[in-house]
Design a protein around this motif. Structure first.
Motif, mmCIF file in Angstrom:
data_model
loop_
_atom_site.group_PDB
_atom_site.id
_atom_site.type_symbol
_atom_site.label_atom_id
_atom_site.label_comp_id
_atom_site.label_asym_id
_atom_site.label_seq_id
_atom_site.Cartn_x
_atom_site.Cartn_y
_atom_site.Cartn_z
ATOM 1 N N LEU A 1 0.835 -1.203 0.000
ATOM 2 C CA LEU A 1 0.000 0.000 0.000
ATOM 3 C C LEU A 1 0.872 1.257 0.000
ATOM 4 O O LEU A 1 0.547 2.247 -0.671
ATOM 5 C CB LEU A 1 -0.935 -0.021 1.215
ATOM 6 N N ALA A 2 1.989 1.229 0.702
ATOM 7 C CA ALA A 2 2.924 2.362 0.688
ATOM 8 C C ALA A 2 3.444 2.606 -0.726
ATOM 9 O O ALA A 2 3.510 3.755 -1.182
ATOM 10 C CB ALA A 2 4.087 2.100 1.646
ATOM 11 N N LEU A 3 3.778 1.539 -1.423
ATOM 12 C CA LEU A 3 4.249 1.670 -2.805
ATOM 13 C C LEU A 3 3.152 2.277 -3.689
ATOM 14 O O LEU A 3 3.423 3.141 -4.529
ATOM 15 C CB LEU A 3 4.686 0.311 -3.345
ATOM 16 N N TYR A 4 1.930 1.857 -3.465
ATOM 17 C CA TYR A 4 0.794 2.440 -4.191
ATOM 18 C C TYR A 4 0.754 3.953 -3.972
ATOM 19 O O TYR A 4 0.626 4.725 -4.923
ATOM 20 C CB TYR A 4 -0.515 1.783 -3.729
ATOM 21 N N TYR A 5 0.865 4.373 -2.705
ATOM 22 C CA TYR A 5 0.784 5.802 -2.406
ATOM 23 C C TYR A 5 1.981 6.575 -2.964
ATOM 24 O O TYR A 5 1.840 7.729 -3.383
ATOM 25 C CB TYR A 5 0.611 6.040 -0.908
ATOM 26 N N VAL A 6 3.141 5.968 -3.000
ATOM 27 C CA VAL A 6 4.301 6.601 -3.633
ATOM 28 C C VAL A 6 3.992 6.852 -5.105
ATOM 29 O O VAL A 6 4.202 7.951 -5.627
ATOM 30 C CB VAL A 6 5.578 5.752 -3.465
ATOM 31 N N LYS A 7 3.474 5.817 -5.772
ATOM 32 C CA LYS A 7 3.156 5.947 -7.204
ATOM 33 C C LYS A 7 2.056 6.974 -7.454
ATOM 34 O O LYS A 7 2.013 7.584 -8.514
ATOM 35 C CB LYS A 7 2.762 4.590 -7.790
ATOM 36 N N ARG A 8 1.188 7.148 -6.493
ATOM 37 C CA ARG A 8 0.086 8.104 -6.633
ATOM 38 C C ARG A 8 0.481 9.503 -6.147
ATOM 39 O O ARG A 8 -0.328 10.417 -6.148
ATOM 40 C CB ARG A 8 -1.146 7.616 -5.864
ATOM 41 N N GLY A 9 1.736 9.664 -5.694
ATOM 42 C CA GLY A 9 2.212 10.985 -5.282
ATOM 43 C C GLY A 9 1.722 11.428 -3.921
ATOM 44 O O GLY A 9 1.537 12.621 -3.668
ATOM 45 N N ASN A 10 1.527 10.474 -3.006
ATOM 46 C CA ASN A 10 1.068 10.806 -1.664
ATOM 47 C C ASN A 10 2.068 10.249 -0.642
ATOM 48 O O ASN A 10 1.824 9.213 -0.019
ATOM 49 C CB ASN A 10 -0.336 10.237 -1.439
ATOM 50 N N PRO A 11 3.205 10.946 -0.458
ATOM 51 C CA PRO A 11 4.239 10.426 0.442
ATOM 52 C C PRO A 11 3.805 10.340 1.904
ATOM 53 O O PRO A 11 4.292 9.489 2.649
ATOM 54 C CB PRO A 11 5.402 11.397 0.261
ATOM 55 N N GLY A 12 2.873 11.185 2.328
ATOM 56 C CA GLY A 12 2.399 11.130 3.715
ATOM 57 C C GLY A 12 1.716 9.803 4.019
ATOM 58 O O GLY A 12 2.020 9.147 5.032
ATOM 59 N N LYS A 13 0.807 9.399 3.148
ATOM 60 C CA LYS A 13 0.123 8.113 3.347
ATOM 61 C C LYS A 13 1.091 6.948 3.160
ATOM 62 O O LYS A 13 0.965 5.914 3.813
ATOM 63 C CB LYS A 13 -1.071 7.983 2.406
ATOM 64 N N ALA A 14 2.055 7.111 2.256
ATOM 65 C CA ALA A 14 3.062 6.063 2.068
ATOM 66 C C ALA A 14 3.830 5.854 3.365
ATOM 67 O O ALA A 14 3.990 4.716 3.836
ATOM 68 C CB ALA A 14 4.014 6.438 0.936
ATOM 69 N N GLU A 15 4.294 6.950 3.961
ATOM 70 C CA GLU A 15 5.056 6.843 5.212
ATOM 71 C C GLU A 15 4.204 6.244 6.330
ATOM 72 O O GLU A 15 4.682 5.404 7.104
ATOM 73 C CB GLU A 15 5.590 8.212 5.621
ATOM 74 N N ASN A 16 2.941 6.642 6.418
ATOM 75 C CA ASN A 16 2.046 6.074 7.439
ATOM 76 C C ASN A 16 1.956 4.556 7.305
ATOM 77 O O ASN A 16 1.978 3.833 8.303
ATOM 78 C CB ASN A 16 0.645 6.683 7.339
ATOM 79 N N ASN A 17 1.855 4.077 6.079
ATOM 80 C CA ASN A 17 1.755 2.628 5.870
ATOM 81 C C ASN A 17 3.070 1.918 6.176
ATOM 82 O O ASN A 17 3.064 0.789 6.672
ATOM 83 C CB ASN A 17 1.259 2.328 4.457
ATOM 84 N N ILE A 18 4.186 2.568 5.901
ATOM 85 C CA ILE A 18 5.477 1.963 6.267
ATOM 86 C C ILE A 18 5.568 1.847 7.786
ATOM 87 O O ILE A 18 6.031 0.831 8.313
ATOM 88 C CB ILE A 18 6.655 2.773 5.693
ATOM 89 N N MET A 19 5.102 2.863 8.491
ATOM 90 C CA MET A 19 5.121 2.815 9.958
ATOM 91 C C MET A 19 4.196 1.711 10.488
ATOM 92 O O MET A 19 4.525 1.030 11.462
ATOM 93 C CB MET A 19 4.728 4.177 10.548
ATOM 94 N N LEU A 20 3.053 1.516 9.817
ATOM 95 C CA LEU A 20 2.171 0.409 10.202
ATOM 96 C C LEU A 20 2.862 -0.934 9.965
ATOM 97 O O LEU A 20 2.729 -1.866 10.771
ATOM 98 C CB LEU A 20 0.853 0.476 9.425
#
Length: 195
Positions: free
Chosen positions: A137-156
């Motif tokens: 999911l973090a990779l998805y958010y990176v590809k979609r240009g949303n680094p905040g949500k990407a980082e949140n998922n990495i922390m999860l």
């Protein structure tokens, strides 16, 4: 035994043993799947497909055979066929996280973001105790240009397994992509320490 030999980088011995099994049992599903997997790892797509075609008709509907075909279709860039095979595999074995992850990778590659997001949300709900869905999911958010949500998922992902060097490595790569050098260095050092 052949799988253990292959895991120890003794491919020739593994192939020799598998060939012996196939000489006696030419439609032995596990051995044919093993040989197809080895062939695919060596980019011999036609050989991999040949092994799968030798699997008996009653075994062809298994999730492992469907997933093997999906990987072959993916290697051939026949993504519609790969999607159908992965969905069949998921239908037969909904508890297998790898099938969801591999199909999500296809959706991301094909820029089918709605399908990817829906599948990744399902994967996260089903496998919430594993870091893998959160990283996907973090990779998805990176590809979609949303680094905040990407980082949140990495922390999860880190919450599910704080000792996963792969997750710390992923975090380091993410920080590096965001030009957060000190944080990237710290995460990569942590990954090295855990490896």
């Amino acid at each position: 035994i052949a799988g253990k030999l292959a895991a120890r980088q003794r491919y020739k011995d593994a192939v020799r043993l598998a060939d012996l099994v196939l000489a006696v049992y030419p439609d032995h599903t596990d051995t044919l799947l093993f040989m197809a997997s080895l062939a695919l790892e060596n980019n011999n797509i036609d050989s991999a497909a040949g092994y799968l075609k030798n699997i008996s008709a009653d075994s062809k509907a298994t999730n492992r055979v469907q997933a093997a075909w999906a990987r072959i279709y993916t290697a051939q860039q026949e993504y519609d066929q790969a999607e159908k095979a992965y969905l069949a595999a998921i239908n037969l074995a909904p508890q297998n996280m790898e099938y969801y992850a591999e199909l999500a990778e296809i959706y991301l590659q094909e820029e089918k973001y709605d399908k990817a997001h829906e599948l990744l949300e399902t994967m996260t709900a089903l496998f919430a105790d594993s870091p893998r869905p959160y990283l996907a999911l973090a990779l998805y958010y990176v590809k979609r240009g949303n680094p905040g949500k990407a980082e949140n998922n990495i922390m999860l992902a880190l919450e599910t397994d704080p000792r996963s060097y792969k997750t710390h490595l992923f975090l380091g790569d993410f920080y590096q992509s965001q030009f957060r050098v000190r944080e990237a260095e710290a995460a990569l050092q942590k990954a090295i320490g855990l490896a």
